[in-house]
Each structure stands twice: as C-alpha cells, then as structure tokens.
Design a protein around this motif. Sequence first.
Motif, PDB file in Angstrom:
ATOM      1  N   ALA A  17       0.820  -1.220   0.000  1.00 11.85           N
ATOM      2  CA  ALA A  17       0.000   0.000   0.000  1.00 11.85           C
ATOM      3  C   ALA A  17       0.850   1.265   0.000  1.00 11.85           C
ATOM      4  N   GLY A  18       2.011   1.192  -0.687  1.00 12.98           N
ATOM      5  CA  GLY A  18       2.831   2.392  -0.852  1.00 12.98           C
ATOM      6  C   GLY A  18       3.536   2.847   0.409  1.00 12.98           C
ATOM      7  N   GLY A  19       3.685   1.936   1.376  1.00 12.09           N
ATOM      8  CA  GLY A  19       4.388   2.313   2.605  1.00 12.09           C
ATOM      9  C   GLY A  19       5.901   2.232   2.445  1.00 12.09           C
ATOM     10  N   LEU A  20       6.612   2.910   3.318  1.00  9.62           N
ATOM     11  CA  LEU A  20       8.079   2.913   3.294  1.00  9.62           C
ATOM     12  C   LEU A  20       8.535   3.158   4.727  1.00  9.62           C
ATOM     13  N   GLY A  21       9.505   2.379   5.211  1.00  8.64           N
ATOM     14  CA  GLY A  21       9.942   2.620   6.588  1.00  8.64           C
ATOM     15  C   GLY A  21      11.177   1.820   6.954  1.00  8.64           C
ATOM     16  N   PHE A  22      11.777   2.207   8.081  1.00  6.68           N
ATOM     17  CA  PHE A  22      12.998   1.534   8.545  1.00  6.68           C
ATOM     18  C   PHE A  22      12.690   0.206   9.247  1.00  6.68           C
ATOM     19  N   SER A  56       4.786  10.847 -10.828  1.00  5.57           N
ATOM     20  CA  SER A  56       4.391   9.980  -9.711  1.00  5.57           C
ATOM     21  C   SER A  56       2.932   9.562  -9.792  1.00  5.57           C
ATOM     22  N   GLY A  57       2.138  10.193 -10.650  1.00  5.77           N
ATOM     23  CA  GLY A  57       0.752   9.765 -10.795  1.00  5.77           C
ATOM     24  C   GLY A  57       0.561   8.708 -11.863  1.00  5.77           C
ATOM     25  N   ARG A  58       1.618   8.352 -12.581  1.00 13.70           N
ATOM     26  CA  ARG A  58       1.472   7.373 -13.672  1.00 13.70           C
ATOM     27  C   ARG A  58       1.257   5.970 -13.104  1.00 13.70           C
ATOM     28  N   PRO A  59       0.432   5.172 -13.769  1.00 19.42           N
ATOM     29  CA  PRO A  59       0.202   3.812 -13.257  1.00 19.42           C
ATOM     30  C   PRO A  59       1.432   2.921 -13.366  1.00 19.42           C
ATOM     31  N   LEU A  63       5.761   3.062  -9.453  1.00 23.23           N
ATOM     32  CA  LEU A  63       5.386   2.704  -8.080  1.00 23.23           C
ATOM     33  C   LEU A  63       5.915   3.763  -7.131  1.00 23.23           C
ATOM     34  N   VAL A  64       5.062   4.137  -6.162  1.00 19.52           N
ATOM     35  CA  VAL A  64       5.442   5.187  -5.213  1.00 19.52           C
ATOM     36  C   VAL A  64       5.321   4.637  -3.791  1.00 19.52           C
ATOM     37  N   PHE A  65       6.383   4.754  -3.032  1.00 20.01           N
ATOM     38  CA  PHE A  65       6.395   4.324  -1.624  1.00 20.01           C
ATOM     39  C   PHE A  65       6.839   5.519  -0.797  1.00 20.01           C
ATOM     40  N   GLN A  66       6.124   5.794   0.309  1.00 21.38           N
ATOM     41  CA  GLN A  66       6.600   6.921   1.116  1.00 21.38           C
ATOM     42  C   GLN A  66       6.352   6.714   2.606  1.00 21.38           C
ATOM     43  N   ARG A 112       8.809  13.903   4.010  1.00 19.27           N
ATOM     44  CA  ARG A 112       8.699  12.447   3.903  1.00 19.27           C
ATOM     45  C   ARG A 112       9.851  11.944   3.044  1.00 19.27           C
ATOM     46  N   ILE A 113      10.214  10.693   3.258  1.00 21.27           N
ATOM     47  CA  ILE A 113      11.142  10.035   2.320  1.00 21.27           C
ATOM     48  C   ILE A 113      10.282   9.234   1.355  1.00 21.27           C
ATOM     49  N   MET A 114      10.629   9.302   0.089  1.00 20.99           N
ATOM     50  CA  MET A 114       9.876   8.567  -0.940  1.00 20.99           C
ATOM     51  C   MET A 114      10.840   7.747  -1.779  1.00 20.99           C
ATOM     52  N   VAL A 115      10.367   6.590  -2.222  1.00 18.86           N
ATOM     53  CA  VAL A 115      11.104   5.811  -3.235  1.00 18.86           C
ATOM     54  C   VAL A 115      10.142   5.573  -4.395  1.00 18.86           C
ATOM     55  N   GLN A 116      10.610   5.823  -5.594  1.00 19.15           N
ATOM     56  CA  GLN A 116       9.822   5.497  -6.787  1.00 19.15           C
ATOM     57  C   GLN A 116      10.556   4.419  -7.578  1.00 19.15           C
ATOM     58  N   VAL A 117       9.770   3.521  -8.167  1.00 15.10           N
ATOM     59  CA  VAL A 117      10.335   2.456  -9.017  1.00 15.10           C
ATOM     60  C   VAL A 117       9.611   2.491 -10.364  1.00 15.10           C
ATOM     61  N   GLN A 118      10.373   2.431 -11.435  1.00 14.22           N
ATOM     62  CA  GLN A 118       9.788   2.431 -12.784  1.00 14.22           C
ATOM     63  C   GLN A 118      10.746   1.680 -13.704  1.00 14.22           C
ATOM     64  N   SER A 119      10.348   1.462 -14.955  1.00 19.07           N
ATOM     65  CA  SER A 119      11.197   0.642 -15.829  1.00 19.07           C
ATOM     66  C   SER A 119      11.660   1.353 -17.095  1.00 19.07           C
ATOM     67  N   SER A 120      11.542   2.666 -17.135  1.00 18.58           N
ATOM     68  CA  SER A 120      12.110   3.414 -18.263  1.00 18.58           C
ATOM     69  C   SER A 120      12.384   4.831 -17.802  1.00 18.58           C
ATOM     70  N   TRP A 121      13.249   5.509 -18.519  1.00 18.35           N
ATOM     71  CA  TRP A 121      13.652   6.888 -18.201  1.00 18.35           C
ATOM     72  C   TRP A 121      13.990   7.521 -19.540  1.00 18.35           C
ATOM     73  N   PHE A 122      12.967   7.854 -20.251  1.00 16.39           N
ATOM     74  CA  PHE A 122      13.038   8.102 -21.692  1.00 16.39           C
ATOM     75  C   PHE A 122      12.898   9.593 -21.998  1.00 16.39           C
ATOM     76  N   PRO A 123      13.515  10.087 -23.043  1.00 22.18           N
ATOM     77  CA  PRO A 123      14.365   9.382 -24.012  1.00 22.18           C
ATOM     78  C   PRO A 123      15.846   9.439 -23.665  1.00 22.18           C
TER      79      PRO A 123
END
Length: 627
Positions: free
Chosen positions: A413-418, A466-469, A472-475, A572-583
């Motif tokens: 559910a988009g959580g992030l923590g130590f 960060s709104g793209r499906p 992934l956003v974790f914070q 907040r600390i956030m981590v985002q994960v995605q599979s492209s960084w174009f172009p």
Amino acid sequence: QTKPAPQSKAAQAKALKEFDERPAKYVPAVEKYGYIRRVVDIPMRDGVKLHTIIAIPRGAKDVGMLMTRTPYDAESSASDRPGIYASLPGAAATGEDAITASGYIRVFQDVRGMHGSEGQYSMNPAPVGTPFNPTRTDDSTDTYDTIDWLVKNVPESNKRVGIIGISYDGFLSLMPLINPHPALKVAVPMNPMVDGWRGDDWFHNGAFRQTMMGYMLGQEATRDASAEWIQDISDDYDWYLKGGSAGDIAKKQGLEQVGFWRKVAAHPAYDTYWQSQAMDQVLAKQPLKVPVMVVHSLWDQEDIYGGPAVYKALEAKDANNDMVFLTMGPWFHGQGAGDGSALGGVKWSADTALWWRRNVLAPFLAHYLKSDQPAMDVAPVTAFQSGANEWQRLQGWPAAGAAAPAKLYLKPAGGLGFDAATGGAATAQYISDPAAPVGYRARPLPKSDSGNGWRNWLGGDQRMVSGRPDVLVFQTEPLTQAVTVAGVPEVNLNAATTGTDSDWVVKLIDVYPDGRTGDAEMAGYQFGVAMDIFRGRYRESLSEAKPIAANVPLTYRFALPTTNHVFRPGHRIMVQVQSSWFPLYDRNPQTFVPNIMFAKPADYVKATQTVTVGGPDESFVTLPVVR
Ligand code: PG9
C-alpha cells in the motif's frame, strides 16, 4: 550612364584586390583586458602540433600557469566569458573571478585532432599501453610535452603549472597524473568523465544514454565540430520514440561513419574496452605524485559517477591525507564555475559556487601555484549538506564512522519505513510498456536541449510522473526527526518480470511538506536526491549480458549516486520504481536480444513487473544514515 574610363591591366588588378576587404589571414589584437595573447602551435614528441593560446597578464613576472586542455575549441574557451574555463577579463573587474584575480597565466590548448590542433582524434582516448591505444601518445604525454615547452618558453612564469577543467576537460585534468611532468604542481578535475559505462556520459549501469548520439556526431564527424544532428520533430520524446532503436537512429543520422559510435555499439557490456580506460582504475595503478582536488556536483546530470569514484581510488594512496582533496557542491554539471544559488526550483541560502571559488578553490590553487606558496586552510573534504544547506569541513569521505547502514523497506500500500513489513509476502505491480515509456523530464522536451531544463533535471519535481500507473510510489509518514544520509544508497530490489530483460529505475526522493509550509513554491515538491537506472541483463555480471528468467522474483543490487542530505522533520522520504527513463535512456525492449542497440520493432513488448514488498525477500534501499 557614363561609361567607365578604360583602365590599364595593373590598375584593374589593383582595383580588384582592393574590392576584397577581408585580410588574407586575420591576426587578432594581442592585448585584451590587460592580457597579452600569445598563440603557439606546440610540437609534441611525434611532431604533431597542438594549438595553444597563452594569456599573460600585462607585466606578469614570476607567476604560475594554469592550463585547460579541451576538445571544445581553445580559441573560444580563451574568450572573456566568465567562469573557470575562461577565467579571463570581465569577471576580474568585479573581483568575482577567483582565478583571474590571482593573476595566473592562463593556457588553453586544443586536444589533438580537434579545432586548431593537428593529429588524429579519438573520444577520451585510452592511455598508451592499454589495449585500445595503438599510438605512442595520449593526453598524458601531450600534457607532459606541453608543460615541458611552457616552462622553457614562457619567461614570465615561475615554472609552476596547474591544470583545471570540467567534464571532458576534467578527464583531461586526470590524464596528466600518469607519469606527470615535474612542473605539474596541482590538478583540479571538475565533474570529470571517468567511467563511460558505470555512470558517466555514455551508459549508466548498462542503459545507453542515447541522447548523447548527437554529441558523438558533432565531436567526431568534422575537426571543427560542425556536423548537424537533424531532428524534424520538436519534442525529443516523440522523435526518439518514432526513431526506433539507437542503431536505427544512428543509421539515419549518418552516425555509422563515426568511429566512437561503432565502438560503443560494439561494446554494450562492461568489457575490457570500458574497464581498461576507466580513469579510477587507471590511476589506482599509478603512484600519487601531484596534489589533486576532485570537484563533484551532487546533481551532475552528465558525470555523476566519476568524481567520487576517482576520489576513492586516489584517496586510497594518500597516506598522510594531504594530497587528495574533494569538493562536493549542490550543483548540476559544471555549476561550480557559475552561479550556485539554486538547482532549478531548489534554492540554497547563498551563491554556493561563488563561496567555494573564493574560499576553497582560490586558496588551494594559490598554495600550489604561487611562488611564495601561501598557507591554505582547506579541509581534505569540503561537502555541501543539502537540507541543512551548509558546507561541511570533513577529514574524509564518507566521514569515518559517521554513517551506519539502515534498511529502508518498500511496503504494501505504498508504505516505506525503517522497520520491515509485518503482514507476510506481498507484491506491488505495474505494466511497463515500451510504446509509452516514462519520461525523465516533463514534456515537451525541447530537442537536444542543452539549456536549463537539461541542466536542472535531476533536481526536478518528480510529481511529473508519480501519478502514472507504471510508476510505483512508496513513502514514509511525515518525519518526526531529521534523517541524515551521507554516502551511497544501495538498492536491493526484488522483482519479477514477464519479459526476459528489463530496466529498473529507483529514485530516492525528499518530499517537501504540503500545505502550510511557508514556502508555497516548494509545497509538496518531490526532490530527487539520488536516482539511477540499472539494466537487468547485467544482474549477474556487468561484463556479460544474460536473459532474465521470466516470472521469477530476482534480486537486483546497484548503487545510487552519492548523497549528503538531511530529510528534515515534516518531510517524507519517498522511493519510486519504474522501468524506463526516456528518451535519455534507450528503451529496453523487454525481450532479451543480443544487443539492444539493434533491437527490432517486434522485440519491444509490454511486461508486467512485480516488486516484492513484504515477506523474507522484501525490497529495500540501504541508506548510510548518520546517527
Ligand atoms: N559531459 C560531457 C562529456 C565528457 C566526456 C565525454 C563526452 C561528453 C562534457 O560536458 O564535456
């Protein structure tokens, strides 16, 4: 109309000659802003002459020489633009330019094969003695021969030489550390290109920076760097998408004629081609003889790997901690030479670059270049701590014993923590579609833009994606206490893909408080503090691509760029994960092919990405946390 009177042949010839008002060879004025300009083509050991501009302050006597070698046209570098490249005139009048104000003789030289210099050109040529340089010369021998000439032929000097330069010219400030000339007293490589595969200009962890193809063409197609990269669509995103693979684009642009492209296309993995010329590895094998200050920009959008890597290699040899220095500024590529008040929307409390030039660079150079060698009070490491927005004086980097690794877990559910998630195995999913890749900057992307958008993008607000499906956003919750990180965050991503190859982009982000913050411009801003990409085919070996087993959760480990940052309470600390960084990065087709440069349209397929966010294999990022 009256008919002209008949003219003798001689008079006709004279009139014709006078009609042409341009001199056969223009010789520019020798004195400008109090500098005498001497232009010499200095012979190297193989007879090749290198075009050199020597700018001598009027009346100079017994002063040091500060040299910059460049592939970017020494004549224009020696003009009166402010900054460190061209720290001549203008700025001196205001006392702003620390180098000019110090009265050094400035020397600018075209590297062999570029602009006014003779000889053959090769991009960041590999050192002599390594397998990829069959000649007798490289930028270390050329610098040696130039210094030898300078100390014998510039009587105004005190025979003490320093070298400084940014990026390519930063690489050129590292090469002379191989067998240095005894008169080379100091080197200041700024944002140096060190390792083109691990994380500088050409690749990051195997993902190809395809927007550099235009640069390759410009640098190599002609000696005067005049070849044009032709783009007929105004948004880079659309243009590269339509262009297909990097290989397809190269073909259409005539880039196949250029030797460096052919080498890059032939060496997509981290093989001996890249390893043998990585400057940190090269210099690790050399004795340390010359004092060095490595200057790194923490948001360097071009060479974010090189500075810390080469500092680490050199520092290991600095037994007394008095030869190797490091600066880390809150800057984009090269910003240390300009105005360092802000990184795009993120403002520092002062002009950090001006402060650094005056208080660190100027006394450092003076100590090594002036005849009386004035004492300096420069710490081994001068590091800007973002968040706190203060410069730190440190004895080393990372500061010994200061930081301990702490795992920051990605949770359901988009959580992030130590603390790890407690509910057992869990995953988070997205679909990565090469037909609609995630942008590295907000569109439209001005074509091949080298302006502010490009310079500041690593500090840009990540809300743009960060709104793209497919992101992934974790914070974390808003922090109740500051979290200070100093060092290299290490990604430990556990993920499965339905494809047989995949890219993974992980972004560590500082989310500013939203709402009543007092700083409306920054409310909710998602400020990337360490972000990078990893090409999945190199999971097992950087030097050999292997297909990814489809639908199997696998662990991807890679380092994010060095950071020195305080996440303040309320952020907040956030981590985002995605599979492209174009172009910026070419698209991974997500089907394993031998060489992605030449992927075919049918190879590009959608993939479902499943990231583990609970249970024993839960993904995390290890942060170097200062207690
Ligand atoms: N980042 C640029 C570069 C360095 C080395 C090779 C190719 C490009 C530069 O700014 O010089």
